[in-house]
Scaffold this motif. Structure first.
Motif, PDB file in Angstrom:
ATOM      1  N   TYR A  13       8.268   7.438 -10.980  1.00  0.00           N
ATOM      2  CA  TYR A  13       8.323   6.691  -9.731  1.00  0.00           C
ATOM      3  C   TYR A  13       7.727   5.309  -9.979  1.00  0.00           C
ATOM      4  O   TYR A  13       6.856   5.157 -10.835  1.00  0.00           O
ATOM      5  CB  TYR A  13       7.510   7.389  -8.632  1.00  0.00           C
ATOM      6  N   GLU A  14       8.168   4.313  -9.210  1.00  0.00           N
ATOM      7  CA  GLU A  14       7.618   2.965  -9.315  1.00  0.00           C
ATOM      8  C   GLU A  14       7.164   2.517  -7.934  1.00  0.00           C
ATOM      9  O   GLU A  14       7.989   2.189  -7.090  1.00  0.00           O
ATOM     10  CB  GLU A  14       8.659   2.011  -9.883  1.00  0.00           C
ATOM     11  N   PHE A  15       5.861   2.520  -7.728  1.00  0.00           N
ATOM     12  CA  PHE A  15       5.280   2.138  -6.447  1.00  0.00           C
ATOM     13  C   PHE A  15       3.903   1.558  -6.719  1.00  0.00           C
ATOM     14  O   PHE A  15       3.356   1.715  -7.811  1.00  0.00           O
ATOM     15  CB  PHE A  15       5.201   3.349  -5.499  1.00  0.00           C
ATOM     16  N   GLU A  16       3.326   0.903  -5.730  1.00  0.00           N
ATOM     17  CA  GLU A  16       2.013   0.289  -5.891  1.00  0.00           C
ATOM     18  C   GLU A  16       0.873   1.201  -5.456  1.00  0.00           C
ATOM     19  O   GLU A  16      -0.163   1.266  -6.106  1.00  0.00           O
ATOM     20  CB  GLU A  16       1.950  -1.024  -5.087  1.00  0.00           C
TER      21      GLU A  16
ATOM     22  N   PHE B 207       3.979   4.309  -0.158  1.00  0.00           N
ATOM     23  CA  PHE B 207       4.948   5.327  -0.566  1.00  0.00           C
ATOM     24  C   PHE B 207       4.399   6.737  -0.285  1.00  0.00           C
ATOM     25  O   PHE B 207       3.358   7.124  -0.801  1.00  0.00           O
ATOM     26  CB  PHE B 207       5.281   5.155  -2.056  1.00  0.00           C
ATOM     27  N   LEU B 208       5.075   7.456   0.574  1.00  0.00           N
ATOM     28  CA  LEU B 208       4.768   8.852   0.917  1.00  0.00           C
ATOM     29  C   LEU B 208       3.421   9.046   1.612  1.00  0.00           C
ATOM     30  O   LEU B 208       2.870  10.147   1.593  1.00  0.00           O
ATOM     31  CB  LEU B 208       4.856   9.754  -0.322  1.00  0.00           C
ATOM     32  N   ASP B 209       2.896   8.011   2.240  1.00  0.00           N
ATOM     33  CA  ASP B 209       1.602   8.136   2.922  1.00  0.00           C
ATOM     34  C   ASP B 209       1.599   9.264   3.961  1.00  0.00           C
ATOM     35  O   ASP B 209       0.590   9.945   4.140  1.00  0.00           O
ATOM     36  CB  ASP B 209       1.211   6.822   3.595  1.00  0.00           C
ATOM     37  N   ALA B 210       2.708   9.476   4.656  1.00  0.00           N
ATOM     38  CA  ALA B 210       2.754  10.520   5.687  1.00  0.00           C
ATOM     39  C   ALA B 210       2.551  11.905   5.080  1.00  0.00           C
ATOM     40  O   ALA B 210       1.925  12.778   5.696  1.00  0.00           O
ATOM     41  CB  ALA B 210       4.068  10.459   6.461  1.00  0.00           C
TER      42      ALA B 210
END
Length: 180
Positions: A134-137, A107-110
């Motif tokens: 937010y819900e991400f790993e 998520f949003l690595d860029a």
């Protein structure tokens, strides 16, 4: 010339949409018209002391560009054109778009990649954003428990976009000389 440059990379047009939302809030003397990085030059880009930069994250956490199946060149092709520029004395705030449900492991690595790129070249980076709500790993865009810039998910949380954008612009306003 406007005081603040507003540049983005995009594939589907969602990042362009957010850039237009930002521009709509400010006059031409303050913020330049949003410009896709595939339509600018290194000279024009680096002429601003203040930069607002937007990017989506594609595929496996990639910057947009031809290798991530974009229809046109984007950040991937533009960054090599500016890699030898010293960004010391420039202030940058980044906004990123991602899909926390479809791509929870990148998520949003860029946005994290852009942050690293400009940090390594001496820029002052502002606009860190809380990761609550937010819900991400995993995200490469998290430093010290916060996103390195505004985190937006137009796929799953589009109803929060305007509220988050306004709060973020208020956060960076003093440094950028933006009206609150």
């Amino acid at each position: 010339m406007a005081k603040i440059g507003l540049f983005f990379g995009s594939n589907t047009g969602k990042t362009r949409k957010v850039a237009k939302m930002i521009k709509k809030k400010y006059d031409d003397e303050l913020v330049a018209a949003p410009l896709n990085v595939n339509r600018t030059t290194a000279e024009e880009f680096s002429s601003y002391d203040f930069l607002l930069l937007g990017t989506p994250t594609l595929g496996d956490g990639e910057l947009p560009g031809l290798s991530s199946d974009c229809d046109a060149e984007s950040w991937e092709e533009f960054l090599p054109q500016i890699e030898d520029i010293d960004f010391s004395g420039k202030t940058i705030a980044i906004f990123g778009l991602g899909d926390q449900v479809g791509y929870p492991d990148e998520f949003l690595d860029a946005m994290g990649e852009l942050h690293s790129f400009f940090n390594e070249r001496g820029a002052t980076l502002i606009g860190a954003w809380p990761n609550e709500g937010y819900e991400f790993e995993h995200s490469e865009a998290i430093i010290d428990g916060k996103f390195v810039g505004l985190a937006l998910d137009l796929d799953n949380q589009s109803g929060l976009t305007e509220e988050r954008l306004n709060a973020w612009l208020t956060l960076i306003a003093p440094t950028f000389g933006l009206p609150v």
